[in-house]
Write a protein that holds these residues in place. Structure first.
Motif, short mmCIF file in Angstrom:
data_model
loop_
_atom_site.label_atom_id
_atom_site.label_comp_id
_atom_site.label_asym_id
_atom_site.label_seq_id
_atom_site.Cartn_x
_atom_site.Cartn_y
_atom_site.Cartn_z
N LYS A 1 28.31 -34.71 10.83
CA LYS A 1 29.30 -35.35 9.96
C LYS A 1 29.19 -36.87 10.03
CE LYS A 1 32.77 -31.69 10.38
NZ LYS A 1 34.15 -31.41 10.85
N LEU A 2 29.08 -37.38 11.25
CA LEU A 2 28.95 -38.82 11.42
C LEU A 2 27.68 -39.35 10.77
CD1 LEU A 2 30.18 -39.15 15.10
CD2 LEU A 2 31.27 -40.16 13.09
N TYR A 3 26.59 -38.62 10.94
CA TYR A 3 25.32 -39.02 10.35
C TYR A 3 25.44 -39.09 8.82
CZ TYR A 3 20.39 -38.87 9.00
OH TYR A 3 19.18 -39.14 8.43
N GLY A 4 26.01 -38.08 8.22
CA GLY A 4 26.15 -38.05 6.76
C GLY A 4 27.00 -39.19 6.25
N ALA A 5 28.14 -39.42 6.89
CA ALA A 5 29.03 -40.50 6.47
C ALA A 5 28.37 -41.86 6.70
CB ALA A 5 30.35 -40.42 7.22
N ALA A 6 27.64 -41.99 7.81
CA ALA A 6 26.97 -43.26 8.11
C ALA A 6 25.87 -43.56 7.10
CB ALA A 6 26.38 -43.20 9.53
N VAL A 7 25.10 -42.56 6.71
CA VAL A 7 24.04 -42.76 5.72
C VAL A 7 24.65 -43.15 4.38
CG1 VAL A 7 22.18 -41.63 4.42
CG2 VAL A 7 22.36 -41.30 6.89
N LEU A 8 25.72 -42.49 3.99
CA LEU A 8 26.40 -42.84 2.74
C LEU A 8 26.86 -44.30 2.77
CD1 LEU A 8 27.75 -42.09 0.01
CD2 LEU A 8 29.79 -41.55 1.36
N LYS A 9 27.55 -44.67 3.85
CA LYS A 9 28.06 -46.04 3.96
C LYS A 9 26.91 -47.04 3.97
CE LYS A 9 31.46 -48.84 6.25
NZ LYS A 9 32.55 -48.88 7.22
N MET A 10 25.86 -46.75 4.72
CA MET A 10 24.73 -47.67 4.81
C MET A 10 24.02 -47.81 3.47
SD MET A 10 23.11 -49.82 6.66
CE MET A 10 23.70 -49.48 8.31
N SER A 11 23.95 -46.74 2.69
CA SER A 11 23.28 -46.84 1.39
C SER A 11 24.01 -47.83 0.49
CB SER A 11 23.15 -45.47 0.72
OG SER A 11 24.40 -44.96 0.35
N PHE A 12 25.33 -47.83 0.54
CA PHE A 12 26.10 -48.81 -0.22
C PHE A 12 25.96 -50.20 0.39
CE2 PHE A 12 28.12 -45.08 -2.01
CZ PHE A 12 28.47 -45.49 -3.30
N ARG A 13 25.98 -50.28 1.71
CA ARG A 13 25.89 -51.57 2.41
C ARG A 13 24.57 -52.26 2.10
NH1 ARG A 13 27.60 -51.34 8.46
NH2 ARG A 13 29.60 -51.29 7.41
N LEU A 14 23.48 -51.52 2.12
CA LEU A 14 22.16 -52.11 1.88
C LEU A 14 22.04 -52.68 0.46
CD1 LEU A 14 19.88 -49.51 3.69
CD2 LEU A 14 20.38 -51.86 4.42
N ARG A 15 22.80 -52.13 -0.46
CA ARG A 15 22.80 -52.64 -1.84
C ARG A 15 23.87 -53.71 -2.05
NH1 ARG A 15 22.91 -46.96 -3.18
NH2 ARG A 15 25.03 -47.31 -3.91
N GLY A 16 24.67 -53.97 -1.03
CA GLY A 16 25.76 -54.93 -1.16
C GLY A 16 26.89 -54.40 -2.03
N ASP A 17 27.09 -53.09 -2.03
CA ASP A 17 28.07 -52.46 -2.91
C ASP A 17 29.29 -51.88 -2.19
OD1 ASP A 17 26.72 -52.98 -5.25
OD2 ASP A 17 25.77 -51.02 -5.38
N GLU A 18 29.59 -52.34 -0.99
CA GLU A 18 30.74 -51.78 -0.28
C GLU A 18 32.07 -52.11 -0.95
OE1 GLU A 18 30.58 -51.19 4.24
OE2 GLU A 18 29.29 -52.93 3.87
N ASP A 19 32.09 -53.12 -1.81
CA ASP A 19 33.32 -53.45 -2.54
C ASP A 19 33.36 -52.82 -3.93
OD1 ASP A 19 34.46 -54.98 -0.50
OD2 ASP A 19 33.32 -56.76 -1.10
N SER A 20 32.36 -52.02 -4.25
CA SER A 20 32.30 -51.41 -5.58
C SER A 20 33.36 -50.32 -5.73
CB SER A 20 30.92 -50.81 -5.84
OG SER A 20 30.75 -49.63 -5.07
N PRO A 21 33.82 -50.08 -6.95
CA PRO A 21 34.77 -48.99 -7.19
C PRO A 21 34.21 -47.64 -6.76
CG PRO A 21 34.67 -50.43 -9.11
CD PRO A 21 33.57 -50.86 -8.16
#
Length: 75
Positions: free
Chosen positions: A10-30
């Motif tokens: 579960k942690l791995y899946g959530a971390a990969v999701l978050k990191m995929s947005f982070r690497l694109r600079g999209d953590e503030d995206s809707p």
């Protein structure tokens, strides 16, 4: 019915999701603000636990977020 996921999975899946947005600079995206809290809720995780997992497994998480194969032992 599928096999229950371990906390590590579960942690791995959530971390990969978050990191995929982070690497694109999209953590503030809707999209991120809509999807990520739902994932945390569904997986019964806290963001602090996901951040800790990212810190402890950064290389594998970033590799998976960039589209490489999953970390060993993770399916």
């Amino acid at each position: 019915m599928g096999k229950a996921k371990s906390l590590k999975d579960k942690l791995y899946g959530a971390a990969v999701l978050k990191m995929s947005f982070r690497l694109r600079g999209d953590e503030d995206s809707p999209a991120f603000r809509f999807v990520y809290p739902g994932v945390l809720r569904d997986l019964e995780l806290e963001d602090t636990a996901v951040e800790k997992y990212i810190q402890e497994n950064r290389e594998a998480v970033e590799k998976a977020a960039r589209g490489s194969s999953p970390a060993p032992g993770i399916r």
